[in-house]
Design an enzyme around this catalytic site. Sequence first.
Site, PDB file in Angstrom:
ATOM      1  N   SER A 191      40.929  74.712  47.513  1.00 11.61           N
ATOM      2  CA  SER A 191      40.209  74.710  46.228  1.00 11.61           C
ATOM      3  C   SER A 191      40.905  75.667  45.276  1.00 11.61           C
ATOM      4  CB  SER A 191      38.769  75.188  46.449  1.00 11.61           C
ATOM      5  OG  SER A 191      38.132  75.427  45.203  1.00 11.61           O
ATOM      6  N   TYR A 204      32.215  81.088  50.114  1.00 14.19           N
ATOM      7  CA  TYR A 204      32.953  79.824  49.992  1.00 14.19           C
ATOM      8  C   TYR A 204      34.407  80.079  49.568  1.00 14.19           C
ATOM      9  CZ  TYR A 204      34.350  75.325  47.931  1.00 14.19           C
ATOM     10  OH  TYR A 204      35.029  74.169  47.593  1.00 14.19           O
TER      11      TYR A 204
HETATM   12  P1  NAD Z   1      30.757  66.224  49.191  1.00 16.51           P
HETATM   13  O1  NAD Z   1      29.426  66.859  49.328  1.00 16.51           O
HETATM   14  O2  NAD Z   1      30.797  64.823  48.742  1.00 16.51           O
HETATM   15  O3  NAD Z   1      31.559  66.322  50.550  1.00 16.51           O
HETATM   16  C1  NAD Z   1      31.411  67.364  51.460  1.00 16.51           C
HETATM   17  C2  NAD Z   1      31.086  66.741  52.799  1.00 16.51           C
HETATM   18  O4  NAD Z   1      31.121  67.766  53.793  1.00 16.51           O
HETATM   19  C3  NAD Z   1      29.696  66.154  52.882  1.00 16.51           C
HETATM   20  O5  NAD Z   1      29.673  64.802  52.485  1.00 16.51           O
HETATM   21  C4  NAD Z   1      29.366  66.305  54.354  1.00 16.51           C
HETATM   22  O6  NAD Z   1      29.554  65.093  55.049  1.00 16.51           O
HETATM   23  C5  NAD Z   1      30.398  67.300  54.877  1.00 16.51           C
HETATM   24  N1  NAD Z   1      29.740  68.391  55.597  1.00 16.51           N
HETATM   25  C6  NAD Z   1      29.139  69.477  55.083  1.00 16.51           C
HETATM   26  N2  NAD Z   1      28.620  70.219  56.079  1.00 16.51           N
HETATM   27  C7  NAD Z   1      28.918  69.576  57.237  1.00 16.51           C
HETATM   28  C8  NAD Z   1      28.659  69.837  58.607  1.00 16.51           C
HETATM   29  N3  NAD Z   1      27.989  70.927  59.022  1.00 16.51           N
HETATM   30  N4  NAD Z   1      29.083  68.938  59.535  1.00 16.51           N
HETATM   31  C9  NAD Z   1      29.747  67.817  59.148  1.00 16.51           C
HETATM   32  N5  NAD Z   1      30.046  67.542  57.868  1.00 16.51           N
HETATM   33  C10 NAD Z   1      29.623  68.405  56.931  1.00 16.51           C
HETATM   34  O7  NAD Z   1      31.575  67.154  48.193  1.00 16.51           O
HETATM   35  P2  NAD Z   1      33.130  67.223  47.821  1.00 16.51           P
HETATM   36  O8  NAD Z   1      33.160  68.031  46.593  1.00 16.51           O
HETATM   37  O9  NAD Z   1      33.760  65.923  47.853  1.00 16.51           O
HETATM   38  O10 NAD Z   1      33.717  68.131  48.983  1.00 16.51           O
HETATM   39  C11 NAD Z   1      34.839  67.783  49.767  1.00 16.51           C
HETATM   40  C12 NAD Z   1      35.742  68.987  49.911  1.00 16.51           C
HETATM   41  O11 NAD Z   1      36.286  69.292  48.642  1.00 16.51           O
HETATM   42  C13 NAD Z   1      35.058  70.251  50.400  1.00 16.51           C
HETATM   43  O12 NAD Z   1      35.892  70.895  51.343  1.00 16.51           O
HETATM   44  C14 NAD Z   1      34.952  71.085  49.139  1.00 16.51           C
HETATM   45  O13 NAD Z   1      34.917  72.460  49.434  1.00 16.51           O
HETATM   46  C15 NAD Z   1      36.215  70.688  48.448  1.00 16.51           C
HETATM   47  N6  NAD Z   1      36.281  70.977  47.031  1.00 16.51           N
HETATM   48  C16 NAD Z   1      35.396  70.421  46.167  1.00 16.51           C
HETATM   49  C17 NAD Z   1      35.484  70.732  44.823  1.00 16.51           C
HETATM   50  C18 NAD Z   1      34.529  70.165  43.822  1.00 16.51           C
HETATM   51  O14 NAD Z   1      34.514  70.630  42.678  1.00 16.51           O
HETATM   52  N7  NAD Z   1      33.732  69.178  44.160  1.00 16.51           N
HETATM   53  C19 NAD Z   1      36.490  71.595  44.351  1.00 16.51           C
HETATM   54  C20 NAD Z   1      37.375  72.128  45.265  1.00 16.51           C
HETATM   55  C21 NAD Z   1      37.267  71.814  46.597  1.00 16.51           C
END
Ligand code: NAD
Length: 299
Positions: A191, A204
């Site tokens: 991230s 985080y």
């Molecule tokens: P999202 O909520 O769609 O995806 C995150 C997924 O993590 C969830 O769908 C869930 O299935 C899984 N998860 C969470 N806890 C879990 C557990 N205990 N066991 C199994 N699965 C679990 O959100 P996203 O934003 O697409 O996130 C995906 C990745 O992208 C993450 O690592 C997040 O940190 C990273 N990210 C997101 C952003 C943003 O702005 N959305 C920015 C930078 C990084």
Amino acid sequence: MKDEDQYVMQDPTKQYPADDFPIQTQPEPGLDSKLDPRADHGEKSYRGTGRLQGRKAVITGADSGIGRAVAIAYAREGADVVITYLPSEETDAQDTMTIMKEAGNNVYGLAGDLTSEDFCKELIGFAAEKMGTIDILVNNAGKQIYIENIEDISTEQLVSTYTVNIFAMFWLSKAVLAHMPAGGAIINTASIQAYQPSPGLLDYASTKAAIVNFTHGLGIQLAPRGIRVNAVAPGPIWTPLQPSYGQPQEKIKTFGQKTPLGRAGQPAECAPAYVFLASQESSYTTAEVIGVTGGQHLT
Ligand code: NAD
Ligand code: MG
């Protein structure tokens, strides 16, 4: 809505709406089906060109958000894919798998909690049994809960954020090696927070910095085995992670507007980086991080 086809040349500041998001909240983990407005995962636009033909991939947290966009792209590039998600996300996962299956390859889903090392091992065993080998592991699942002051971060939250974001990545990477041939790729989701931490995301953001470090180290360790390890570092992307306590309400409204491109990114805009890092096109790229941040520097 502008033309969201990623193959059409256009002004990226206008490719998606840059308006305020409606204030909204969902219990953790949020559901894509309840996001307002809905996110773009490339459902209508992503076109595969056989870049992952015959590959076998595992993608964690692929029911929604960035993981869903990657899963759709991988399926359309010709890969068989196992997706994982939490049991409460079954409906999002089914929606994702329905779209993936239209590409005609094998798609498998396994629900479970990655905070359990046993489940991490079970997942890799399941994927190896179904697909025979695992050529690509995308460590994408993540947990993000915004807490203003460090005094208010409970030990329970601290441990669970670290376990989902970092420990599971260790456990899965460790287990997958028995099934991953030379030419394989591990891709982690870091991230912008690894480099520019928000003060309300201390737990985080520090896991994301650890992911960058882990990616550099494991990439060097596995280079002699012909396995590449890279990360994608997204900026603010519109997914269920944000309105399920990932941000305070007032920040949801203008989410992403402070980036140089002036808007939040969409999951569909992240997927091509994951395709590149999984495919042989990136054969000389390892222990590296690719930013998809709307212009924020990874420094
Ligand atoms: P999202 O909520 O769609 O995806 C995150 C997924 O993590 C969830 O769908 C869930 O299935 C899984 N998860 C969470 N806890 C879990 C557990 N205990 N066991 C199994 N699965 C679990 O959100 P996203 O934003 O697409 O996130 C995906 C990745 O992208 C993450 O690592 C997040 O940190 C990273 N990210 C997101 C952003 C943003 O702005 N959305 C920015 C930078 C990084
Ligand atoms: Mg989800």
